[in-house]
Design an enzyme around this catalytic site. Structure first.
Site, PDB file in Angstrom:
ATOM      1  N   HIS A 155      30.001   6.439  64.145  1.00 12.99           N
ATOM      2  CA  HIS A 155      30.000   7.893  64.005  1.00 12.99           C
ATOM      3  C   HIS A 155      30.304   8.554  65.343  1.00 12.99           C
ATOM      4  O   HIS A 155      30.145   7.938  66.394  1.00 12.99           O
ATOM      5  CB  HIS A 155      28.647   8.378  63.478  1.00 12.99           C
ATOM      6  CG  HIS A 155      28.398   7.991  62.069  1.00 12.99           C
ATOM      7  ND1 HIS A 155      27.864   6.765  61.721  1.00 12.99           N
ATOM      8  CD2 HIS A 155      28.654   8.640  60.901  1.00 12.99           C
ATOM      9  CE1 HIS A 155      27.784   6.693  60.390  1.00 12.99           C
ATOM     10  NE2 HIS A 155      28.254   7.813  59.882  1.00 12.99           N
ATOM     11  N   ASP A 194      27.231  15.037  71.551  1.00 14.88           N
ATOM     12  CA  ASP A 194      26.225  15.007  72.614  1.00 14.88           C
ATOM     13  C   ASP A 194      26.623  14.085  73.772  1.00 14.88           C
ATOM     14  O   ASP A 194      25.782  13.577  74.492  1.00 14.88           O
ATOM     15  CB  ASP A 194      24.865  14.594  72.055  1.00 14.88           C
ATOM     16  CG  ASP A 194      24.868  13.211  71.411  1.00 14.88           C
ATOM     17  OD1 ASP A 194      25.921  12.536  71.415  1.00 14.88           O
ATOM     18  OD2 ASP A 194      23.816  12.806  70.888  1.00 14.88           O
ATOM     19  N   HIS A 201      35.035   0.755  58.741  1.00 15.36           N
ATOM     20  CA  HIS A 201      33.987   1.649  59.242  1.00 15.36           C
ATOM     21  C   HIS A 201      33.642   1.177  60.646  1.00 15.36           C
ATOM     22  O   HIS A 201      33.373  -0.005  60.874  1.00 15.36           O
ATOM     23  CB  HIS A 201      32.746   1.584  58.339  1.00 15.36           C
ATOM     24  CG  HIS A 201      31.559   2.279  58.919  1.00 15.36           C
ATOM     25  ND1 HIS A 201      31.449   3.650  58.938  1.00 15.36           N
ATOM     26  CD2 HIS A 201      30.445   1.793  59.512  1.00 15.36           C
ATOM     27  CE1 HIS A 201      30.295   3.975  59.516  1.00 15.36           C
ATOM     28  NE2 HIS A 201      29.674   2.859  59.871  1.00 15.36           N
ATOM     29  N   ARG A 233      30.604  11.720  71.826  1.00 10.35           N
ATOM     30  CA  ARG A 233      30.070  10.353  71.916  1.00 10.35           C
ATOM     31  C   ARG A 233      30.496   9.593  70.667  1.00 10.35           C
ATOM     32  O   ARG A 233      30.041   9.870  69.567  1.00 10.35           O
ATOM     33  CB  ARG A 233      28.542  10.357  72.009  1.00 10.35           C
ATOM     34  CG  ARG A 233      27.938   8.943  71.911  1.00 10.35           C
ATOM     35  CD  ARG A 233      26.439   8.934  72.191  1.00 10.35           C
ATOM     36  NE  ARG A 233      25.681   9.786  71.302  1.00 10.35           N
ATOM     37  CZ  ARG A 233      24.979   9.369  70.245  1.00 10.35           C
ATOM     38  NH1 ARG A 233      24.936   8.081  69.927  1.00 10.35           N
ATOM     39  NH2 ARG A 233      24.317  10.231  69.494  1.00 10.35           N
ATOM     40  N   CYS A 268      29.873   6.602  68.833  1.00  5.02           N
ATOM     41  CA  CYS A 268      28.809   5.607  68.712  1.00  5.02           C
ATOM     42  C   CYS A 268      29.303   4.541  67.734  1.00  5.02           C
ATOM     43  O   CYS A 268      29.403   4.796  66.528  1.00  5.02           O
ATOM     44  CB  CYS A 268      27.547   6.291  68.215  1.00  5.02           C
ATOM     45  SG  CYS A 268      26.117   5.223  68.139  1.00  5.02           S
ATOM     46  N   CYS A 279      21.449   4.827  73.366  1.00  2.73           N
ATOM     47  CA  CYS A 279      21.225   4.756  71.918  1.00  2.73           C
ATOM     48  C   CYS A 279      21.179   3.328  71.389  1.00  2.73           C
ATOM     49  O   CYS A 279      20.778   3.104  70.252  1.00  2.73           O
ATOM     50  CB  CYS A 279      22.291   5.559  71.186  1.00  2.73           C
ATOM     51  SG  CYS A 279      23.965   4.940  71.398  1.00  2.73           S
TER      52      CYS A 279
END
Length: 147
Positions: free
Chosen positions: A103, A107, A100, A116, A118, A63
């Site tokens: 996310h 998957d 922050h 996951r 990310c 990704c």
């Protein structure tokens, strides 16, 4: 983390780090510091310096962002519902500094629970295995024995 320490650390952030951690920004995929890092070590919150993820749980999800199967300590990573950008997602934030981070998606690799995480590189500092003791994270050295 007290208010003064947080304010001091926030002033040390560059524009991208501030945008990501404080304004829910996202850095560009494949153009960030840790998306393809394969060194052993841990990742800490760039604001609070609390341990968040281990390279032992990092994998290439394709990704363009650092991806992990789990946090080091689930109490340090908070999950919040995110309805921005016309999507239903789960945001990941640091517990101590409320940064922050990115996310979480369902998957990930099945054999490790299917999640996951990310995460934006701009929200992280990487502490290599060789520097764990010096940087005050010596308790994590046993995880890397023989690795």
């Amino acid at each position: 983390m007290n208010k003064e320490d947080k304010e001091k650390r926030l002033k040390e952030l560059d524009d991208l780090q501030y945008k990501v951690t404080q304004e829910k920004g996202t850095e560009r995929p494949f153009e960030n510091e840790f998306w393809d890092n394969n060194q052993p070590g841990i990742y800490v919150d760039i604001v609070s310096r609390k341990p968040l993820f281990s390279s032992l749980d990092q994998y290439d999800a394709g990704c363009g962002w650092p991806s992990f199967t789990k946090p080091i300590d689930t109490l340090e990573v908070l999950e919040k519902r995110d309805l921005s950008h016309g999507m239903i997602r789960t945001e990941v934030r640091s517990a101590e500094a409320d940064s922050h981070l990115g996310h979480i998606f369902p998957d990930g690799p099945r054999e490790t629970g299917g999640m996951r995480y990310c995460i934006n590189s701009a929200a992280l500092l990487f502490i290599p295995k060789e520097a764990l003791e010096k940087e005050g994270f010596g308790e994590y050295l046993p995880f890397f024995e023989g690795k």
